[in-house]
Design a protein around this motif. Structure first.
Motif, PDB file in Angstrom:
ATOM      1  N   VAL A   1      31.147  46.528  44.798  1.00 58.24           N
ATOM      2  CA  VAL A   1      31.147  45.376  43.889  1.00 58.24           C
ATOM      3  C   VAL A   1      31.218  45.835  42.433  1.00 58.24           C
TER       4      VAL A   1
ATOM      5  N   LYS B   1      25.239  34.380  40.858  1.00 57.46           N
ATOM      6  CA  LYS B   1      25.808  34.516  42.213  1.00 57.46           C
ATOM      7  C   LYS B   1      26.498  33.208  42.622  1.00 57.46           C
TER       8      LYS B   1
ATOM      9  N   GLU C   1      27.262  35.600  49.923  1.00 58.05           N
ATOM     10  CA  GLU C   1      26.866  35.549  48.505  1.00 58.05           C
ATOM     11  C   GLU C   1      27.596  36.644  47.735  1.00 58.05           C
ATOM     12  N   GLY C   2      28.252  36.246  46.673  1.00 59.18           N
ATOM     13  CA  GLY C   2      29.000  37.216  45.866  1.00 59.18           C
ATOM     14  C   GLY C   2      28.605  37.130  44.408  1.00 59.18           C
ATOM     15  N   THR C   3      29.094  38.062  43.652  1.00 62.08           N
ATOM     16  CA  THR C   3      28.804  38.109  42.218  1.00 62.08           C
ATOM     17  C   THR C   3      29.854  37.307  41.471  1.00 62.08           C
TER      18      THR C   3
ATOM     19  N   GLY D   1      35.938  44.190  51.150  1.00 67.99           N
ATOM     20  CA  GLY D   1      35.690  43.447  49.922  1.00 67.99           C
ATOM     21  C   GLY D   1      36.470  42.142  49.946  1.00 67.99           C
TER      22      GLY D   1
ATOM     23  N   ILE E   1      34.912  35.928  41.867  1.00 67.09           N
ATOM     24  CA  ILE E   1      33.757  36.220  42.724  1.00 67.09           C
ATOM     25  C   ILE E   1      34.087  37.489  43.498  1.00 67.09           C
ATOM     26  N   VAL E   2      33.172  38.403  43.493  1.00 69.12           N
ATOM     27  CA  VAL E   2      33.328  39.639  44.272  1.00 69.12           C
ATOM     28  C   VAL E   2      32.244  39.625  45.334  1.00 69.12           C
ATOM     29  N   ALA E   3      32.667  39.675  46.585  1.00 68.38           N
ATOM     30  CA  ALA E   3      31.687  39.659  47.677  1.00 68.38           C
ATOM     31  C   ALA E   3      31.967  40.814  48.625  1.00 68.38           C
TER      32      ALA E   3
END
Lengths: 391, 232
Positions: free
Chosen positions: B130, B156, B163-165, B198, B190-192
């Motif tokens: 991430v 988040k 849940e991602g950033t 990824g 969103i990066v999850a």
């Protein structure tokens, strides 16, 4: 000359021109028509036609109080060929030719002509659907039954060739799983191996461990539908390039996009679809109207207002039930309609049949022949009856 | 000359037209109807009805392509071909679907000149985790890298149940392969992490346009989900 002294060809000719053969052939035609008509409810129209009327021999499974009794029967093709030969030998070649038999001769030749019409229709007739939305134009129709594998080439800038290579259904429909056939063409940089044809199938996701998985999918066979139009065929292909490399794919009738392989600068798309024939004119649907019987959803009348476009020349036409548009040997009928999210779609049936009108002509000729024959009998009867008797 | 010899030596596999267009043949039939006409007819039917199928066959048939025929998509991948989209989503109003690829199974554009883009991508290896991906995006926007601590404090959002950033970066955007940056741009993403893989949703475009479409971004992300496998 006694019968035993006759040569073998003469004996065969006697047999083929006999009334006995005519009675046997007509009796079998009656039987297969009966069985063939009944079987339509079990196996559908197309399969019934192929089994009973387009075959040389067949086995009919007769359901006798729950017990299936296989009955071997001559097929419709054999019977109609024999009937043609029987009439040729008996009613055309052997018959005494003269004024008294002119009516019979005309009628028999006309019936032979009708059989010939059926043969020409079987070989040359093409028939298919042309569905059009309002405002849409098309100049081709698609077969109801004949599947093809179609190969098209595309240049790097996305331009497609003006023709597609076609592998007809009869060259791959027998390729059930375990059987394969290789197709090649001088303009193709690869050979195409076809296998695993299924007449009706779904495509489902497959796990990577499955041997039959191709690109994460496999063919799942489904029981054949009674009406062949509802079947969606699938087949496996393996594209074998000249450098020894190979690319496998699944072709499916209901796929949205074709399978693509690259060879040099060109791309090739492979698709399993239904045969399309091009018309010498285009049809544009301007307006589609339908009338229903009051209080029902049953159609009373469909009418399509179309424009026929021939070499840029536009001509307004109306196609409605029982009033087709005819041009250059093609007939465009109003067949049905469908309603979708994109609006109303009028469905035309387009047919091309060189012997389209032959049955009508032969019926007229049969009638003329019989009228002549019976009139001559009447005249002879009247002349005999009215002739003063000599005491 | 025998009729059989003629049939056997006629060109192109004894077409019926050869027999019926030849006056000698017609005369032959008329002269000897009983003796030879019938075997000849039987032979004719047999010959015209043959269509041999072998294990190797040359493709000889073609069909003309109609000018009205819809052009198929060349190079479509399996999911597209079989209409089996494993991903389901609702395209926000005013957005358009752009050409998809293996790297961008969902690819949308928006804006008056379709200058905004929003896409989903899946990387089986995760692309380094991430933090590495967030910093790669920040670099694209001309912003300095952040640390693990700063990453942990970022908001988040849920992407396909994971849940991602959530990333929101403003700056000058340099797309992959471009040499010049585009000023006054904004990126939402969103990066999850899904196991080792990824999962990314990235939206980028002129700042005002992205801000005007931030609700549409949320709507897109909320509706994005995996289709359950078909029954076997």
């Amino acid at each position: 000359m006694s019968a035993s002294a006759k040569s073998l060809p003469a004996k065969i000719f006697d047999l083929l021109s006999s009334y006995g053969l005519a009675i046997v052939v007509l009796s079998f035609l009656l039987i297969i028509t009966y069985f063939g008509t009944l079987s339509q409810k079990d196996i559908g129209l197309l399969d019934s036609q192929a089994k009973y009327f387009e075959s040389w021999f067949l086995i009919h499974d007769w359901n006798l109080w729950g017990m299936i009794v296989p009955i071997p029967l001559p097929g419709g093709a054999l019977l109609m060929v024999l009937l043609f030969i029987n009439m040729l030998c008996g009613a055309v070649i052997r018959i005494r030719k003269g004024l008294r038999t002119i009516g019979v001769l005309i009628s028999h030749i006309a019936i032979m002509f009708m059989l010939a019409a059926g043969f020409v229709s079987f070989i040359y007739k093409t028939e298919g659907a042309m569905p059009l939305f309002e405002g849409q134009t098309s100049d081709q129709y698609q077969s109801y039954h004949e599947r093809i594998i179609e190969i098209r080439s595309w240049s790097a800038d996305g331009k497609g060739g003006s023709t597609a290579m076609v592998i007809p259904m009869k060259h791959f429909a027998d390729l059930e799983p375990g059987r394969a056939r290789t197709f090649f063409a001088k303009d193709l940089p690869f050979e195409l191996q076809v296998t695993g044809y299924r007449r009706n199938a779904n495509i489902v996701q497959a796990s990577e461990e499955e041997k039959s998985a191709i690109d994460g999918y496999r063919i799942q066979p489904v029981a054949n539908a009674k009406e062949d139009e509802a079947n969606t065929s699938a087949v496996e292909v393996s594209v074998k390039f000249k450098d020894g490399s190979e690319q496998r794919g699944i072709l499916w009738e209901r796929e949205f996009e074709p399978f693509t392989v690259k060879a040099g600068d060109l791309s090739y798309t492979l698709a399993l679809s239904r045969m399309k024939w091009k018309l010498p004119f285009a049809i544009r649907l301007n307006d589609f109207q339908r009338e229903l019987h009051p209080g029902t959803m049953k159609a009373k009348k469909y009418t399509s207002h179309v424009t026929k476009i021939t070499d840029g020349r536009e001509e307004p036409k109306v196609v409605t039930m029982n009033v087709p548009v005819r041009d250059q040997g093609f007939v465009v009928y109003q067949a049905s309609f469908s309603q979708g999210t994109s609006g109303e779609q009028s469905v035309f049936t387009v047919a091309s049949n060189p012997s389209d009108q032959w049955p009508l002509w032969s019926c007229v000729a049969v009638a003329i022949g019989l009228v002549i024959h019976f009139m001559m009998h009447l005249v002879r009867f009247l002349s005999r009856t009215l002739k003063p008797k000599v005491a | 000359m025998s009729i059989f010899w003629r049939l056997q030596n006629s060109p192109k596999g004894y077409p019926a037209s050869y027999v019926f267009s030849n006056p000698h043949m017609i005369a032959f039939f008329l002269r000897h109807p009983a003796r030879q006409a019938l075997p000849c007819l039987l032979l004719l039917f047999a010959l015209t009805s043959c269509d041999r199928v072998s294990s190797r066959m040359e493709i000889t048939r073609t069909r003309e392509i109609s000018q009205y025929e819809t052009k198929p998509k060349v190079g479509a991948y399996a999911q597209e071909r079989f209409g089996d989209e494993r991903l389901i989503w609702q395209t926000p109003e005013g957005w358009s679907q752009a050409e998809r690829s293996q790297m961008r199974p969902v690819n949308l554009t928006f804006g008056p000149s379709r200058e905004g883009e929003c896409y989903l991508s899946l990387l089986p290896g995760g692309g380094g985790g991430v933090l590495a991906n967030v910093n790669r995006w920040r670099k694209q926007m001309g912003q300095p890298e952040i640390t693990e601590e700063e990453l942990a404090k970022m908001p988040k959002k849920t992407l396909m149940g994971i849940e991602g950033t959530f990333v929101s970066i403003e700056g000058a955007y340099t797309s992959v392969g471009a040499t010049e940056s585009k000023p006054d741009h904004k990126m939402l993403g969103i990066v999850a992490a899904m196991g080792e893989a990824g999962l990314f949703v990235k939206m980028v475009g002129p700042k005002a346009l992205v801000e005007a479409n931030s609700q549409a971004f949320d709507q897109f992300v909320t509706t994005l989900r995996l289709r359950m496998p078909q029954g076997q």
